[in-house]
Every structure is written in structure tokens, then in C-alpha cells.
Scaffold this active site. Structure first.
Site, mmCIF file in Angstrom:
data_model
loop_
_atom_site.group_PDB
_atom_site.id
_atom_site.type_symbol
_atom_site.label_atom_id
_atom_site.label_comp_id
_atom_site.label_asym_id
_atom_site.label_seq_id
_atom_site.Cartn_x
_atom_site.Cartn_y
_atom_site.Cartn_z
ATOM 1 N N CYS A 133 58.673 61.389 48.250
ATOM 2 C CA CYS A 133 57.916 60.456 49.076
ATOM 3 C C CYS A 133 56.453 60.387 48.606
ATOM 4 O O CYS A 133 56.183 59.900 47.528
ATOM 5 C CB CYS A 133 58.053 60.851 50.548
ATOM 6 S SG CYS A 133 57.619 59.519 51.683
ATOM 7 N N HIS A 156 64.124 61.828 51.455
ATOM 8 C CA HIS A 156 63.740 63.230 51.662
ATOM 9 C C HIS A 156 64.934 64.189 51.578
ATOM 10 O O HIS A 156 65.570 64.445 52.593
ATOM 11 C CB HIS A 156 63.108 63.377 53.048
ATOM 12 C CG HIS A 156 61.745 62.789 53.162
ATOM 13 N ND1 HIS A 156 60.596 63.521 52.959
ATOM 14 C CD2 HIS A 156 61.336 61.535 53.442
ATOM 15 C CE1 HIS A 156 59.535 62.745 53.120
ATOM 16 N NE2 HIS A 156 59.964 61.539 53.412
ATOM 17 N N GLU A 179 64.768 67.328 51.445
ATOM 18 C CA GLU A 179 64.470 68.532 52.249
ATOM 19 C C GLU A 179 64.716 68.299 53.743
ATOM 20 O O GLU A 179 64.690 69.243 54.521
ATOM 21 C CB GLU A 179 63.031 68.994 51.993
ATOM 22 C CG GLU A 179 61.927 68.311 52.785
ATOM 23 C CD GLU A 179 61.615 66.898 52.309
ATOM 24 O OE1 GLU A 179 62.278 66.410 51.381
ATOM 25 O OE2 GLU A 179 60.712 66.264 52.897
#
Lengths: 229, 77
Positions: free
Chosen positions: A86, A201, A203
Site C-alpha cells: 500500500c 494488504h 498482512e
């Protein structure tokens, strides 16, 4: 094998990233401050998402000049794994470590939802383990990948499109490309394939309880990284 | 002290989504003659002493991103 999670002022996914790496991907990771001058003792670097310097001027523009970026550039040159998620992707582009730029979403709307991704490159450090369609969240206002036509052609020819947005179940191709990115590009690789920039994302998708654990397929590539000599 | 204005604009080939939204709003206000609006940035710098080369360097290093933007420098006074 230890990952440096670079902390910048205004980043807000650094804690998520550290947690996902340590507790879900079972990879050793530590924070490194953006004003530090060394990545000695680390084998890979992760630039997390967020809003470094309030996104002033352009997303990632100020963070790209941080002292630690010289070390990230060294990692890129030496073939060590680097991932920018990002805002981290925006920083890598602004620093010239990846081609292109991320512009405001075509519809001028902050997008926070799940997307579906397909690995286009299947042989790089980051993508060789990704054979299925991935689902993970995006959360951005400036995620529309652009580059001049020659660069896009080069990325295609050199197999450096890491991920593309693809339709999920019941989704039209138009809806699948959430931000209007050129050729629905969601992630790109550098020439060696060791530096990945990705808007979604991974994560935030590391446990079923989060809705998806597909992000592990990307993060766990780090398990294959060699420890620094 | 010299005042310098740096105008940063998106390259003409790129979609300016904010500009397009503004154009749509102006058209809704009745300005049907409006064909396009594009939004750029104006950055005012004060330097002493002034060096054209160093201001250009500031633009190339940080103020504008050559991948998506053009810039123009104007010395005011």
C-alpha cells in the site's frame, strides 16, 4: 532469517505487519526506524501501509527520502527480498525502486474492501508459491497504478506484473478493478523479482478469523529467503 | 530574497479523477460550456540566494514526480 519492518511517521500498518509476520507466518521480525542508517543483521525488508507524512505533496514522496531507503535500495540491488504494501508500494515507486506511480482512484473514493488477485508472474521470489486466486483487503485512496505505455509493455514482456485484480464470484471484470489501475495491475516486481510492491494488504489476511489467510501465501515466501552472509 | 512559484500539473495523458469530479460539479451548476477541468498544485518558495539550477533540482528531487507530473517555474520577485 529476520525481517526489518520499517517504521515511518504516519504509517499505521507496522504493528499489523509485525504481528502477522511473527505470530501467523512464524517469521522473525523487528521494527527499524526510518532514520536508521543500517539494515545490518536483517535479511529482508517490509515497508508497511499507512499515511506517511500525512500523504502531503504525494503519497510516499517524503518517506522515499528517509535515510533507511539507501539500505532498502542496497537490499534491492543485492537481490534480498523487499516488499512494500500500500503506502509502502507508493514509497518504493517514489524512491525509484519500482517503476510507475500510484494515482488517486478513478472514482475518487477511499476503497476499503476485499479484492481478488491472481499472480501473473509465477516464478519470482514472491509469487512462485501463489497458484490460486487470493482474497485480501485493500484500503486506499491512491491505488491506481499508472506508468507510461513503454513501461507497461516492458513490465508485461519481462513478466514483472506480480498481481492483477480479477473478478471474485459473481463479480464483473469492471467491478474487479477497484481503482481503475492500468491493466488491473495490483502489484509489480523489479527487474530481479526480489522487490514487490502491492496495493492489497497480505498482512491483513493471515488468519481465517480475518476472513482470509491468503496473505500468508505471499508473506511465507520469506521463509525461503537466505539468511544474510 | 527571491519568491519562486512552482506549478505542478498532471501529464495531459493521465486521468485526473479529482479534476473530472470538479468538472462534473461545474456542469451540474449550469456551466455546460465546460469541457474539462484539471487540478494542479502551486508551490511558493522563498530562496536566498536564488539559483535556477537548485530550484530545478528541488523540483526534480521532490516537488514533482516525473512519472506523472510536469512542472513550470516562475520567478515572481
Amino acid at each position: 532469517m529476520k525481517v526489518a519492518v520499517i517504521r515511518f511517521p504516519g504509517a499505521n500498518c507496522d504493528q499489523d505487519a509485525l504481528h502477522a509476520l511473527r505470530d501467523d507466518a512464524h517469521i522473525d521480525a523487528e521494527y527499524v526506524w526510518h532514520e536508521d542508517h543500517s539494515l545490518r543483521g536483517y535479511d529482508a525488508a517490509l515497508l508497511p501501509g499507512g499515511f506517511t507524512y500525512g500523504d502531503y505533496l504525494r503519497c510516499g514522496a517524503m518517506a522515499a527520502g528517509a535515510p533507511i531507503l539507501d539500505e532498502v535500495a542496497r537490499f534491492a540491488r543485492e537481490g534480498r527480498p523487499v516488499i512494500g504494501v500500500c503506502n509502502g508500494f507508493q514509497i518504493l515507486c517514489e524512491a525509484g525502486l519500482l517503476p510507475g506511480a500510484l494515482m488517486a482512484n478513478a472514482k475518487q473514493k477511499f476503497l476499503c474492501r476485499d479484492v481478488h488477485l491472481q499472480a501473473v508472474n509465477r516464478s519470482s521470489f514472491w509469487t512462485r508459491g501463489v497458484t490460486k486466486t487470493l482474497r485480501m483487503p485493500i484500503a486506499h485512496l491512491e491505488g491506481r497504478y499508472v506508468a507510461d505505455p513503454d513501461t507497461i509493455c516492458r513490465l508485461e514482456d519481462e513478466d514483472r506484473i506480480a498481481f492483477r485484480y480479477v473478478p471474485g464470484p459473481g463479480e464483473s471484470p469492471e467491478d474487479a478493478n477497484p481503482n481503475g489501475a492500468t491493466h488491473a495491475i495490483a502489484g509489480v516486481l523489479n527487474e530481479k523479482g526480489n522487490v514487490l510492491g502491492i496495493m492489497p494488504h497480505p498482512e491483513r489476511a493471515t488468519r481465517k478469523i480475518l476472513g482470509s489467510d491468503d496473505g500468508l501465501l505471499i508473506l511465507r515466501a520469506l521463509c525461503a529467503a537466505k539468511a544474510a552472509a | 530574497m527571491t519568491k519562486v512559484r512552482v506549478y505542478v500539473t498532471l501529464k495531459p495523458s493521465l486521468l485526473d479523477s479529482a479534476g473530472r469530479t470538479v468538472a462534473g460539479a461545474l456542469q451540474k451548476l449550469g456551466y455546460e460550456e465546460l469541457e474539462e477541468a484539471r487540478i494542479g498544485k502551486l508551490i511558493e518558495l522563498q530562496v536566498d540566494p536564488y539559483s535556477e539550477a537548485r530550484v530545478k533540482e528541488m523540483c526534480d528531487k521532490l516537488l514533482a514526480n516525473p512519472v506523472i507530473e510536469d512542472y513550470r517555474v516562475e520567478v515572481v520577485a
